[in-house]
Scaffold this active site. Structure first.
Site, PDB file in Angstrom:
ATOM      1  CD  GLU A 198      34.438  34.212  39.905  1.00 10.52           C
ATOM      2  OE1 GLU A 198      34.003  33.065  39.772  1.00 10.52           O
ATOM      3  OE2 GLU A 198      35.058  34.573  40.916  1.00 10.52           O
ATOM      4  CG  HIS A 215      15.395  58.555  46.542  1.00 11.71           C
ATOM      5  ND1 HIS A 215      14.636  59.706  46.600  1.00 11.71           N
ATOM      6  CD2 HIS A 215      14.526  57.558  46.266  1.00 11.71           C
ATOM      7  CE1 HIS A 215      13.360  59.399  46.400  1.00 11.71           C
ATOM      8  NE2 HIS A 215      13.266  58.092  46.194  1.00 11.71           N
ATOM      9  CE  LYS A 242      42.077  32.928  44.975  1.00  9.37           C
ATOM     10  NZ  LYS A 242      41.595  31.641  44.503  1.00  9.37           N
TER      11      LYS A 242
END
Ligand code: PA5
Length: 438
Positions: free
Chosen positions: A289, A310, A424
């Site tokens: 951010e 793995h 948003k």
């Protein structure tokens, strides 16, 4: 001093001392800009002085709330998202047993999380769990208007009031939010909740050393004085140190920017002990951010080894060469487990007898670093003597301070997050929120 250290031994083929010297002035200027508070986002620099400035009254109020609630709550629900949740979870999960949830009732509540997801099944499962345990809640939101924690708060508040009645429920909710604004602030005022303030000049992802992080950490039974002491000691190093030798934050930010300019666009934060997984999640938010803007920024990624050797190990070894690694290397565990001897040796691992698991893990770490180096991956190591509150306090402050320097060196404002709003707006429009429909 018991301190975290940066180790650059496995960078030698990728960054030379001339290049490092070349970026020194630029990095130092970024640090000076940060401290002079003259750079972008300078109204969000309250975190720099938090370890010194946090009032003793806040600390003693937190401790009093822990004492008040810990005997009444088997579970403590922390409602928050992003910077209002990840720091607390990072510290708590680093310190608690991996199997804490399965242990018989302890002297402190077990922390569960809400407000970080909109999954219906998650809330259904959480409510079922809350049906059969005593619990209390912290609702954490700086803006006080974020949808995910607001939804969680509404659901859990209703459950709590049904379970205990409105008056007792109000005693079991703590709100951590802005001093003056926001829906959470208003709810807390009206309902008479105990409240803590998130300072105006501290952004979400830099707020772990405020009640946002400290209250849940203390509620889980950990020593917040030690966390703050660690942060204070690291702050001194970061502020006083003007050379790569005495300031790990300066060195870390210089190396990341050098590597980025050379085309290493992904940084993988790695651990070899699973309890550090959420430190990586917190770090990803802090750097993602802060730096991912204006078409720039290192992509922060994380892996837990040896588990992920793995799965992603193949890509790191032989995939596209775009990453460098920062290994969180823990020297001393808190306990020992012996590998039992077995005369038959059918599994063929008797050659490990007499070696501790930590020694085996250390060799896995070294073997991995050497292999990745050979595969063209620069590796930086952050050495932690062990995992405890004091060193986690150092680590948090180190990463925050380095993030500020690194973001300024990159040329962005590390303290805003305009990109977070885009989803948003779409979500609100799609859900028909008043004011957002076409
Ligand atoms: O770091 C940030 O600013 C964000 O990640 C916020 O913490 C997150 O969006 C939650 O915001 P709020 O605390 O306002 O609910």
């Amino acid at each position: 001093m018991n301190t975290i250290k940066l180790n650059t031994d496995y960078l030698q083929h990728f960054v030379d001392s001339k290049e490092l010297a070349g970026i020194y002035e630029e990095t130092l200027r970024a640090k000076q800009t940060l401290l002079a508070k003259t750079g972008k986002g300078n109204d969000f620099l309250g975190w720099i002085d938090l370890p010194e400035n946090l009032s003793p009254e806040i600390i003693s109020n937190i401790k009093a709330d822990v004492e008040r609630l810990r005997h009444r709550a088997r579970l403590f629900v922390v409602i928050g998202i992003g910077g209002s949740y990840l720091g607390a979870r990072a510290v708590i999960e680093a310190l608690q047993s991996e199997f804490a949830a399965m242990q018989p009732d302890g002297t402190y509540p077990y922390i569960v999380y809400a407000g970080h997801t909109l999954s219906e099944d998650y809330y259904s499962q959480l409510l079922q769990t809350l049906d059969s345990h005593d619990y209390a809640v912290a609702v954490i939101s700086k803006s006080g208007t974020t949808t995910e924690p607001a939804v969680a708060c509404r659901i859990i508040k209703a459950h709590l009031e049904k379970k205990y009645g409105a008056e007792e429920a109000a005693q079991r909710i703590i709100a951590i939010t802005d001093a003056h604004r926001g829906a959470l602030h208003d709810i807390a005022q009206q309902e008479g909740y105990r409240t803590y303030v998130i300072p105006d000049n501290v952004g979400g992802r830099f707020s772990v050393l405020t009640p946002v992080g400290l209250l849940p950490i203390a509620m889980a039974g950990y020593n917040i004085d030690q966390i703050l002491q660690g942060a204070r000691d690291m702050r001194k190093l970061c502020i006083d140190g003007d050379s790569f030798d005495n300031n790990p934050a300066l060195l870390y930010s210089a190396i990341r920017n050098l590597l980025y300019r050379k085309g290493y666009k992904v940084e993988i934060l790695e651990n070899f002990v699973p309890q550090l997984k959420y430190i990586s999640e917190w770090w990803k938010q802090l750097y993602g951010e802060s730096e991912g803007k204006e078409g720039k920024g290192i992509l922060p990624h994380s892996l837990s080894f040896t588990t992920d050797l793995h799965s992603m190990g193949q890509y790191v070894q032989e995939g596209e060469r775009l990453m460098f690694e920062t290994v969180l290397s823990v020297e001393h565990p808190h306990s020992q487990v012996e590998i039992p001897s077995d005369q038959k040796n059918l599994d063929g691992i008797n050659y490990l007898l007499g070696k501790s698991l930590t020694e085996i893990n250390r060799n896995a770490e070294l073997g991995t670093i050497l292999a990745h180096n050979d595969g063209g991956v620069p590796v930086l190591r952050i050495l932690l003597p062990t995992i405890d509150e004091y060193l986690l306090g150092q680590l948090i402050y180190f990463f925050e301070f380095a993030c500020g320097i690194s973001g300024y060196t990159l040329g962005v404002n590390p303290f805003d997050q305009p990109g977070v709003e885009a989803y948003k707006k779409n979500m609100f429009r799609l859900l028909g929120k008043p004011g957002y429909t076409n």
